[in-house]
Motif scaffolding. Structure first.
Motif, mmCIF file in Angstrom:
data_model
loop_
_atom_site.group_PDB
_atom_site.id
_atom_site.type_symbol
_atom_site.label_atom_id
_atom_site.label_comp_id
_atom_site.label_asym_id
_atom_site.label_seq_id
_atom_site.Cartn_x
_atom_site.Cartn_y
_atom_site.Cartn_z
ATOM 1 N N ASP A 1 99.352 43.501 -0.843
ATOM 2 C CA ASP A 1 99.328 44.735 -1.848
ATOM 3 C C ASP A 1 98.518 45.668 -1.078
ATOM 4 O OD1 ASP A 1 100.819 43.378 -3.426
ATOM 5 O OD2 ASP A 1 99.083 42.631 -4.833
ATOM 6 N N GLU A 2 97.346 45.657 -0.285
ATOM 7 C CA GLU A 2 96.673 46.731 0.417
ATOM 8 C C GLU A 2 97.514 47.383 1.421
ATOM 9 O OE1 GLU A 2 93.228 44.825 1.585
ATOM 10 O OE2 GLU A 2 92.108 44.681 -0.501
ATOM 11 N N LEU A 3 98.334 46.389 2.181
ATOM 12 C CA LEU A 3 98.959 46.903 3.188
ATOM 13 C C LEU A 3 100.219 47.648 2.850
ATOM 14 C CD1 LEU A 3 99.321 43.901 5.808
ATOM 15 C CD2 LEU A 3 97.933 45.925 6.138
ATOM 16 N N VAL A 4 100.779 47.489 1.692
ATOM 17 C CA VAL A 4 101.736 48.273 1.169
ATOM 18 C C VAL A 4 101.473 49.333 0.477
ATOM 19 C CG1 VAL A 4 103.550 48.385 -0.795
ATOM 20 C CG2 VAL A 4 103.363 46.182 0.438
ATOM 21 N N ALA A 5 100.226 49.777 0.042
ATOM 22 C CA ALA A 5 99.725 50.794 -0.453
ATOM 23 C C ALA A 5 99.210 51.518 0.461
ATOM 24 C CB ALA A 5 98.349 50.442 -1.374
ATOM 25 N N GLU A 6 98.774 51.133 1.663
ATOM 26 C CA GLU A 6 98.417 52.031 2.894
ATOM 27 C C GLU A 6 99.552 52.527 3.356
ATOM 28 O OE1 GLU A 6 96.047 49.564 5.116
ATOM 29 O OE2 GLU A 6 94.152 49.594 3.533
ATOM 30 N N TRP A 7 100.702 51.911 3.521
ATOM 31 C CA TRP A 7 101.870 52.435 4.302
ATOM 32 C C TRP A 7 102.359 53.882 3.944
ATOM 33 C CZ3 TRP A 7 107.343 52.477 3.161
ATOM 34 C CH2 TRP A 7 107.901 52.821 4.103
ATOM 35 N N THR A 8 102.572 54.668 4.813
ATOM 36 C CA THR A 8 103.348 56.019 4.298
ATOM 37 C C THR A 8 104.501 56.253 5.289
ATOM 38 O OG1 THR A 8 100.925 56.804 4.103
ATOM 39 C CG2 THR A 8 103.118 58.518 4.345
ATOM 40 N N PRO A 9 105.613 56.132 4.722
ATOM 41 C CA PRO A 9 107.064 56.476 5.471
ATOM 42 C C PRO A 9 106.816 57.671 6.189
ATOM 43 C CG PRO A 9 107.333 56.617 3.263
ATOM 44 C CD PRO A 9 105.795 56.308 3.167
#
Length: 544
Positions: free
Chosen positions: A94-102
């Motif tokens: 969940d933390e990695l998904v929240a940090e990812w910016t396309p």
């Protein structure tokens, strides 16, 4: 004495059986392999390879086993067990998904005013609409209204000869469209050549007084394909440092050895040629062992200056080089009949080894061409990528180019305005008389060039509001202010846009003014007055 009988060991009796089994299996495998297509060729290759170099056979067998082992242990096969994957907890996921910016699909929209939209055909006096701030002309929800607009004087389009919108050319193109359709539907060597293409090549050759000519479907790909089709790795190219982007790409693709000389420095050109001659003597290198070319332009696209063709021809003959001359911005624009810088300097076009030009600029049509000897043209038909792998130019554009050439062939006279270029030199002189006295600008363009570049004089930086160390973007912003001011007062001019990341040479930001013979002297005076007022307002008067 008792006699003893020898009893064979089990291992010794098993060897013949193993050999027999191996031979039987090998024969069966050979029979199965012989049924595969091409197996006989592969087997002959292996036998010959083993006979010539047994070590190579062992190496190839080892490589086969290495490939099999690597594939068997590969982690890219999508192991469903997941034993090779990094174990992450639900919280970490969940933390990695929240940090990812396309990454954005498109770059940021340009800031400031949008360019004007031309309604109808491009000509010397088009009707344009100016989008307001925040208004997108491509918005499908709130589409822009194309009604209204105003008539402006066009100094932005390369309509030097005024043939854009010419009724005679247009009628011929429409007639061709009804007969042949729109496209050529194939490369020139594969069902893409029409009779009008061959007629255009003959017209170009006759117009330039050369044995032959070849046409390309795009002006940019003409010179960028011609250079690498003749110059290869190991050949030598001596080029002006100020050549345009298409020439830069052609030189880069050729992978030739490149020697540059400073822009317009013909003494520097001679020093480079002499240096290569000394290197030949020092290393015992034969000059005929490689092809050698001088590459330059007629009128330089980057600043509007003109080549000193007599000097280049002198050096070409002295040092025995071939000359590649790009007349993309001089063909159809300079010379009494538009034959380019060769006509300006009264030099036979046939004496230039390879000459290229643009039909989009000079003839207000499309595509490019290369003119030269029969061998030069024949070589390109099977070796020039821009010709071999591109669809042929649409037939209607070929007919338009031929008709434009017919108009340029009209004998020019001072009293007959029917020739397309009859009023162009006077229009250029009129505009230069208005712009030359402005002290805050520099004009590096040749006096006869209808393409005029305007740059900011370094001594005017403080008046314009920035210093010598100011970034390029600030100069471009000031020049854009001049463009916007001219547009508000009914004159279209443009600022030069470049792909700065790929340019081999850093050029000064500039305005590019395209003078057209289709405008009257009064219209040129009006446009010059508007442009002068915008320059003085933005950059100050300055001092000459």
């Amino acid at each position: 004495m008792a006699a003893y009988q020898a009893i064979p060991s089990p291992s010794a009796s098993a060897i013949p059986e193993l050999l027999a089994a191996f031979n039987s299996n090998f024969a069966r495998l050979n029979t199965l392999a012989s049924r595969l297509p091409g197996s006989a060729i592969a087997w002959r290759y292996l036998k010959a390879s083993h006979q010539d170099d047994p070590i190579r056979t062992l190496l190839e067998i080892a490589l086969v086993f290495f490939v099999i082992r690597t594939y068997a242990q590969s982690r890219t096969k999508g192991d469903s067990s997941g034993k090779n994957f990094v174990k992450l907890s639900e919280k970490e996921i969940d933390e990695l998904v929240a940090e990812w910016t396309p990454e954005p699909l498109l770059p940021d929209a340009p800031q400031g005013s949008l360019p004007p939209i031309i309604i109808g055909p491009i000509g010397p006096r088009p009707r344009v609409i100016f989008p307001t701030a925040g208004q997108s002309p491509h918005d499908p929800v709130n589409p822009m209204s194309l009604e209204g607009g105003k008539i402006v004087l066009n100094l932005a389009s390369s309509n030097f000869s005024g043939l854009a919108g010419n009724e005679r050319v247009r009628d011929k193109a429409v007639e061709c469209l009804r007969r042949y359709g729109v496209g050529s539907c194939g490369p020139p060597g594969f069902y893409g050549t029409f009779d009008v293409h061959m007629e255009l090549e003959r017209d170009l050759a006759a117009f330039l007084s050369v044995p032959s000519a070849i046409i390309y479907s795009h002006a940019f790909s003409t010179i960028s394909s011609v250079i690498p089709s003749f110059s290869k790795r190991g050949d030598i190219i001596v080029a002006d440092r100020g050549v345009n982007f298409a020439i830069q790409k052609g030189i880069q693709i050729s992978r030739s050895t490149v020697r540059w000389y400073e822009h317009g420095d013909y003494e520097g050109l001679e020093r480079v040629l002499e240096g290569i001659r000394k290197e030949d003597k020092r290393y015992g290198r034969k000059p005929t062992a490689s092809r050698r070319f001088i590459v330059t332009e007629g009128i330089f696209e980057n600043d509007g200056s003109m080549v000193d063709l007599p000097k280049v021809m002198e050096l070409k003959l002295k040092y025995k080089y071939r000359l590649i001359l790009d007349e993309g911005w001089s063909f159809g624009t300079v010379g009494k009949t538009g034959r380019g810088v060769t006509e300006v300097f009264d030099i036979p076009t046939a004496s230039v080894d390879i000459l290229t030009g643009s039909m989009a600029v000079g003839l207000c049509s499309g595509g490019g061409f290369c003119a030269g000897s029969l061998d030069v043209v024949a070589h390109q038909r099977i070796n020039s990528p821009g010709f071999v792998f591109s669809a042929a130019i649409p037939p209607l554009l070929a007919v338009a180019s031929s008709e434009a050439l017919a108009l340029l062939c009209i004998p020019p006279t001072s009293t007959d305005p029917s020739h397309p270029l009859s009023t162009l030199p006077e229009n250029v002189r009129t505009l230069r008389q208005i712009l030359d006295p402005i002290g805050s600008i520099e004009i590096p363009s040749a006096a006869v060039s209808p393409m005029i570049h305007i740059t900011i004089k370094p001594t005017s930086y403080s008046t314009a509001g920035f210093t010598t160390e100011s970034p390029r973007e600030e100069q471009e912003r000031k020049l854009q202010d001049v463009v916007d001011s001219c547009a508000e007062n009914g004159v279209l001019v443009t600022r030069v846009k470049r792909n700065w990341d790929q340019e081999m040479v850093e050029h000064k930001p500039s305005l590019r003014i395209c003078v057209s013979s289709a405008l009257t002297k009064k219209e040129i005076e009006k446009a010059g007055t508007v442009l002068k007022a915008a320059l003085v307002k933005t950059l100050g008067k300055g001092r000459k």
